[in-house]
Design a protein around this motif. Sequence first.
Motif, PDB file in Angstrom:
ATOM      1  N   LEU A 181       2.529  -8.865  -2.674  1.00 15.97           N
ATOM      2  CA  LEU A 181       1.881  -8.565  -1.402  1.00 15.97           C
ATOM      3  C   LEU A 181       2.759  -7.646  -0.557  1.00 15.97           C
ATOM      4  CD1 LEU A 181      -0.606  -9.077   0.355  1.00 15.97           C
ATOM      5  CD2 LEU A 181       0.573 -11.062   1.303  1.00 15.97           C
ATOM      6  N   GLY A 182       4.065  -7.802  -0.648  1.00 16.35           N
ATOM      7  CA  GLY A 182       4.981  -6.910   0.050  1.00 16.35           C
ATOM      8  C   GLY A 182       4.855  -5.480  -0.439  1.00 16.35           C
ATOM      9  N   PHE A 183       4.730  -5.287  -1.761  1.00 17.28           N
ATOM     10  CA  PHE A 183       4.528  -3.942  -2.297  1.00 17.28           C
ATOM     11  C   PHE A 183       3.198  -3.352  -1.848  1.00 17.28           C
ATOM     12  CE2 PHE A 183       7.782  -5.047  -5.579  1.00 17.28           C
ATOM     13  CZ  PHE A 183       8.644  -4.001  -5.294  1.00 17.28           C
ATOM     14  N   ILE A 184       2.182  -4.192  -1.751  1.00 13.88           N
ATOM     15  CA  ILE A 184       0.881  -3.705  -1.271  1.00 13.88           C
ATOM     16  C   ILE A 184       0.994  -3.270   0.189  1.00 13.88           C
ATOM     17  CG2 ILE A 184      -1.477  -4.402  -0.734  1.00 13.88           C
ATOM     18  CD1 ILE A 184      -1.400  -6.166  -3.217  1.00 13.88           C
ATOM     19  N   HIS A 185       1.671  -4.056   1.006  1.00 11.31           N
ATOM     20  CA  HIS A 185       1.841  -3.688   2.413  1.00 11.31           C
ATOM     21  C   HIS A 185       2.678  -2.413   2.547  1.00 11.31           C
ATOM     22  CE1 HIS A 185       0.892  -7.956   4.062  1.00 11.31           C
ATOM     23  NE2 HIS A 185      -0.179  -7.292   3.695  1.00 11.31           N
ATOM     24  N   LEU A 186       3.682  -2.247   1.701  1.00 12.40           N
ATOM     25  CA  LEU A 186       4.482  -1.024   1.713  1.00 12.40           C
ATOM     26  C   LEU A 186       3.619   0.186   1.345  1.00 12.40           C
ATOM     27  CD1 LEU A 186       7.275   0.292   1.992  1.00 12.40           C
ATOM     28  CD2 LEU A 186       7.635  -0.192  -0.437  1.00 12.40           C
ATOM     29  N   ALA A 187       2.772   0.024   0.336  1.00 16.71           N
ATOM     30  CA  ALA A 187       1.878   1.119  -0.059  1.00 16.71           C
ATOM     31  C   ALA A 187       0.899   1.448   1.066  1.00 16.71           C
ATOM     32  CB  ALA A 187       1.121   0.739  -1.328  1.00 16.71           C
ATOM     33  N   CYS A 188       0.386   0.435   1.758  1.00 12.41           N
ATOM     34  CA  CYS A 188      -0.516   0.677   2.892  1.00 12.41           C
ATOM     35  C   CYS A 188       0.198   1.416   4.012  1.00 12.41           C
ATOM     36  CB  CYS A 188      -1.094  -0.634   3.416  1.00 12.41           C
ATOM     37  SG  CYS A 188      -2.265  -1.405   2.309  1.00 12.41           S
ATOM     38  N   SER A 189       1.460   1.069   4.249  1.00 11.71           N
ATOM     39  CA  SER A 189       2.236   1.763   5.278  1.00 11.71           C
ATOM     40  C   SER A 189       2.425   3.234   4.916  1.00 11.71           C
ATOM     41  CB  SER A 189       3.605   1.105   5.445  1.00 11.71           C
ATOM     42  OG  SER A 189       3.472  -0.223   5.819  1.00 11.71           O
ATOM     43  N   ILE A 190       2.696   3.510   3.657  1.00 13.96           N
ATOM     44  CA  ILE A 190       2.855   4.901   3.218  1.00 13.96           C
ATOM     45  C   ILE A 190       1.544   5.656   3.377  1.00 13.96           C
ATOM     46  CG2 ILE A 190       3.298   6.344   1.193  1.00 13.96           C
ATOM     47  CD1 ILE A 190       5.337   4.204   0.323  1.00 13.96           C
ATOM     48  N   ILE A 191       0.432   5.027   3.034  1.00 14.86           N
ATOM     49  CA  ILE A 191      -0.880   5.670   3.192  1.00 14.86           C
ATOM     50  C   ILE A 191      -1.146   5.992   4.658  1.00 14.86           C
ATOM     51  CG2 ILE A 191      -3.381   5.253   3.026  1.00 14.86           C
ATOM     52  CD1 ILE A 191      -2.749   3.683   0.422  1.00 14.86           C
ATOM     53  N   LEU A 192      -0.849   5.057   5.550  1.00 17.98           N
ATOM     54  CA  LEU A 192      -1.044   5.289   6.980  1.00 17.98           C
ATOM     55  C   LEU A 192      -0.137   6.403   7.493  1.00 17.98           C
ATOM     56  CD1 LEU A 192      -1.408   1.642   8.278  1.00 17.98           C
ATOM     57  CD2 LEU A 192      -3.161   3.408   8.310  1.00 17.98           C
ATOM     58  N   LEU A 193       1.128   6.428   7.062  1.00 14.83           N
ATOM     59  CA  LEU A 193       2.036   7.488   7.492  1.00 14.83           C
ATOM     60  C   LEU A 193       1.589   8.860   6.989  1.00 14.83           C
ATOM     61  CD1 LEU A 193       5.509   5.777   7.119  1.00 14.83           C
ATOM     62  CD2 LEU A 193       4.390   6.510   9.222  1.00 14.83           C
ATOM     63  N   ARG A 194       1.108   8.915   5.754  1.00 14.94           N
ATOM     64  CA  ARG A 194       0.593  10.189   5.238  1.00 14.94           C
ATOM     65  C   ARG A 194      -0.568  10.697   6.064  1.00 14.94           C
ATOM     66  NH1 ARG A 194       0.445   8.972  -1.253  1.00 14.94           N
ATOM     67  NH2 ARG A 194       2.693   9.146  -1.608  1.00 14.94           N
ATOM     68  N   GLU A 195      -1.441   9.786   6.475  1.00 13.74           N
ATOM     69  CA  GLU A 195      -2.589  10.189   7.295  1.00 13.74           C
ATOM     70  C   GLU A 195      -2.133  10.671   8.672  1.00 13.74           C
ATOM     71  OE1 GLU A 195      -6.459  10.975   8.499  1.00 13.74           O
ATOM     72  OE2 GLU A 195      -5.596  10.704   6.515  1.00 13.74           O
ATOM     73  N   LEU A 196      -1.153   9.989   9.251  1.00 16.99           N
ATOM     74  CA  LEU A 196      -0.635  10.429  10.548  1.00 16.99           C
ATOM     75  C   LEU A 196       0.010  11.804  10.448  1.00 16.99           C
ATOM     76  CD1 LEU A 196       0.932   7.171  12.001  1.00 16.99           C
ATOM     77  CD2 LEU A 196      -1.059   8.403  12.848  1.00 16.99           C
TER      78      LEU A 196
END
Length: 183
Positions: A151-166
Amino acid sequence: RMAECSIDGSYAPAKQRGACVGRCRAGSATKIMALSDAEGMPLSVTIADGSRHDVRLVDQTLDEALTRYLPPVVIGDRAFDSRPLAACLFAERGMVLIAPKRRGRGSCRRKEDHRRMRRYRRRWLVERFFAWLKQFRRVATRWERSAENFLGFIHLACSIILLRELLRQRNESRKCPAAFPAR
């Protein structure tokens, strides 16, 4: 304020045993449930064993939301067509569920409201989010025995996706020239 969100589930094959691993049509797997906003960005991500049905994981996914307020409309696929689920979402959370009618429900002659079903066309955004999420090797296949690490890796991947969008939005705003006043 957001107008709608989409919910869906996907499987991640598990190579190890451990918590949140169950048998399903994908073999031994973990189910990833995600809630995305109208732009396809993650609002909530949870995991469960692969044998759990999507309808049973909706409350858990909505409870784990990253935002304080959730949209009043939830869009799901045919797996979410459940009258008890729709009634529970409306009574407890004030949310309206939009899901196409499942086939083979016997003598049920319920008609679909095609005005509401127009929103269903935008459900591809949650599918695109899963495509982005599955580009990360540690999320596409579960190699960890511990569910918390996965779940930590999933949250890290979600954070990267959000940063890429920003960053993408920031770069687009820099490319547009400011309107110059006429002389």
